[in-house]
Enzyme design. Structure first.
Site, PDB file in Angstrom:
ATOM      1  N   LYS A 166      44.394  54.725  49.126  1.00  0.00           N
ATOM      2  CA  LYS A 166      45.711  55.197  48.677  1.00  0.00           C
ATOM      3  C   LYS A 166      46.722  55.147  49.813  1.00  0.00           C
ATOM      4  O   LYS A 166      47.899  54.825  49.613  1.00  0.00           O
ATOM      5  CB  LYS A 166      45.606  56.622  48.124  1.00  0.00           C
ATOM      6  CG  LYS A 166      46.953  57.216  47.646  1.00  0.00           C
ATOM      7  CD  LYS A 166      47.582  56.390  46.526  1.00  0.00           C
ATOM      8  CE  LYS A 166      48.983  56.862  46.147  1.00  0.00           C
ATOM      9  NZ  LYS A 166      49.000  58.166  45.477  1.00  0.00           N
ATOM     10  N   LYS A 234      55.539  62.374  53.353  1.00  0.00           N
ATOM     11  CA  LYS A 234      54.248  62.982  53.660  1.00  0.00           C
ATOM     12  C   LYS A 234      53.142  61.934  53.702  1.00  0.00           C
ATOM     13  O   LYS A 234      52.308  61.911  54.606  1.00  0.00           O
ATOM     14  CB  LYS A 234      53.948  64.073  52.631  1.00  0.00           C
ATOM     15  CG  LYS A 234      52.596  64.748  52.754  1.00  0.00           C
ATOM     16  CD  LYS A 234      51.530  64.135  51.851  1.00  0.00           C
ATOM     17  CE  LYS A 234      51.839  64.298  50.389  1.00  0.00           C
ATOM     18  NZ  LYS A 234      50.746  63.754  49.523  1.00  0.00           N
TER      19      LYS A 234
END
Length: 287
Positions: A166, A234
């Site tokens: 990811k 983030k």
């Protein structure tokens, strides 16, 4: 009937939970904001007022939360999943968090790290791409549940592997959005018909899903979040930390991470990540 406890009913989690209900699973949802729990109830699910109530009878617990500390608190906290889930329950964490945190969690509870890609529309359509880390047997057990929310579902390795893949996904997506943003500002500066340009670019080697899904809204300066700048900021922090850990150099990734951080620092963290176009236009003196 498989019983599912679902924690985190936001932009992504809400549609995912609703699709699980449609697929015939018994879904009990919990979210800090009650309105999102009520929306799941309207879709045929059940609402819980606490993590304990959501997971107590669940065969599978799914979490979809913003960041690593959130997952640690919800799963490992004093009043969290680990404290209240029944023995043998399987945790599927669909959040995007640090790979080392996923590995830590898998050492404490039977778990898969299963972050998703595809944005809000993919969550609504049940067509998400899901990269899954963990034990192969747990992946097979979870496959019918994952099939209800995803279109491309791949077991990519052991604990933490899903989060690592990811991270690579988020690196590619951020870089592609930045290049699309630069191209659109470039085209506008030359007064080219951007709609026509997007159409022909999407049909050639430059074609990509950012052009397909986001370019039209970017041109119109419509940045209603499908995926917020603050979350992608983030994620790029996760990418950079993981790259340093592996001794890998990501110069373009580092550059786009700085641009995303700048956009957030300007107060645009709540916008869709396609708002990188705003920054490119600003740096070009065109906005």
């Amino acid at each position: 009937m498989t019983k599912i406890g679902f924690i985190g009913l936001g932009i992504m989690g809400g549609p995912m939970a609703a699709n699980l209900v449609k697929a015939g699973f018994e879904v009990t949802g919990y979210n800090r904001g009650r309105s999102k729990v009520d929306k799941l109830v309207e879709a045929g699910g059940r609402g819980a007022v606490s993590i304990a109530e959501a997971v107590r009878e669940a065969d599978i617990v799914i979490t979809m939360l913003p960041d690593s500390p959130d997952v640690e608190a919800v799963v490992l906290g004093e009043d969290g999943v680990l404290a209240h889930a029944r023995e043998g329950a399987l945790l599927i964490d669909c959040s995007t968090i640090r790979p080392d945190v996923s590995r830590e969690i898998s050492g404490r509870i039977r778990a898969l790290d299963a972050p998703v890609s595809g944005g809000e529309q993919g969550a609504i359509d049940g067509s998400l791409s899901i990269m899954v880390g963990g034990e192969a047997a747990d992946f097979e057990a979870a496959k019918p549940v994952l099939d209800a929310v995803g279109g491309t579902i791949v077991h990519v390795g052991g604990p933490g592997a899903g989060q690592t893949v990811k991270a690579a996904n988020q690196l590619i997506v951020a870089g592609t959005i930045e290049l699309v943003a630069e191209s659109l500002v470039f085209l506008e500066a030359h007064e080219v018909d951007t709609e026509a340009a997007i159409k022909v670019l999407a049909g050639g080697l430059a074609g990509n899903r950012i052009l397909d899904r986001k370019a039209a809204a970017m041109v119109k300066r419509e940045f209603t979040p499908g995926f917020r700048v603050e979350l992608h900021d983030k994620d790029l922090g996760i990418v950079q930390a993981a790259a340093r850990e592996a001794g890998v150099v990501i110069p373009l990734g580092a550059a786009v991470a700085q641009l995303m951080a700048s956009l957030k620092a300007q107060g645009h963290g709540g916008l869709d990540h396609g708002a990188l176009l705003k920054l490119v236009a600003q740096l070009s003196g065109r906005e």
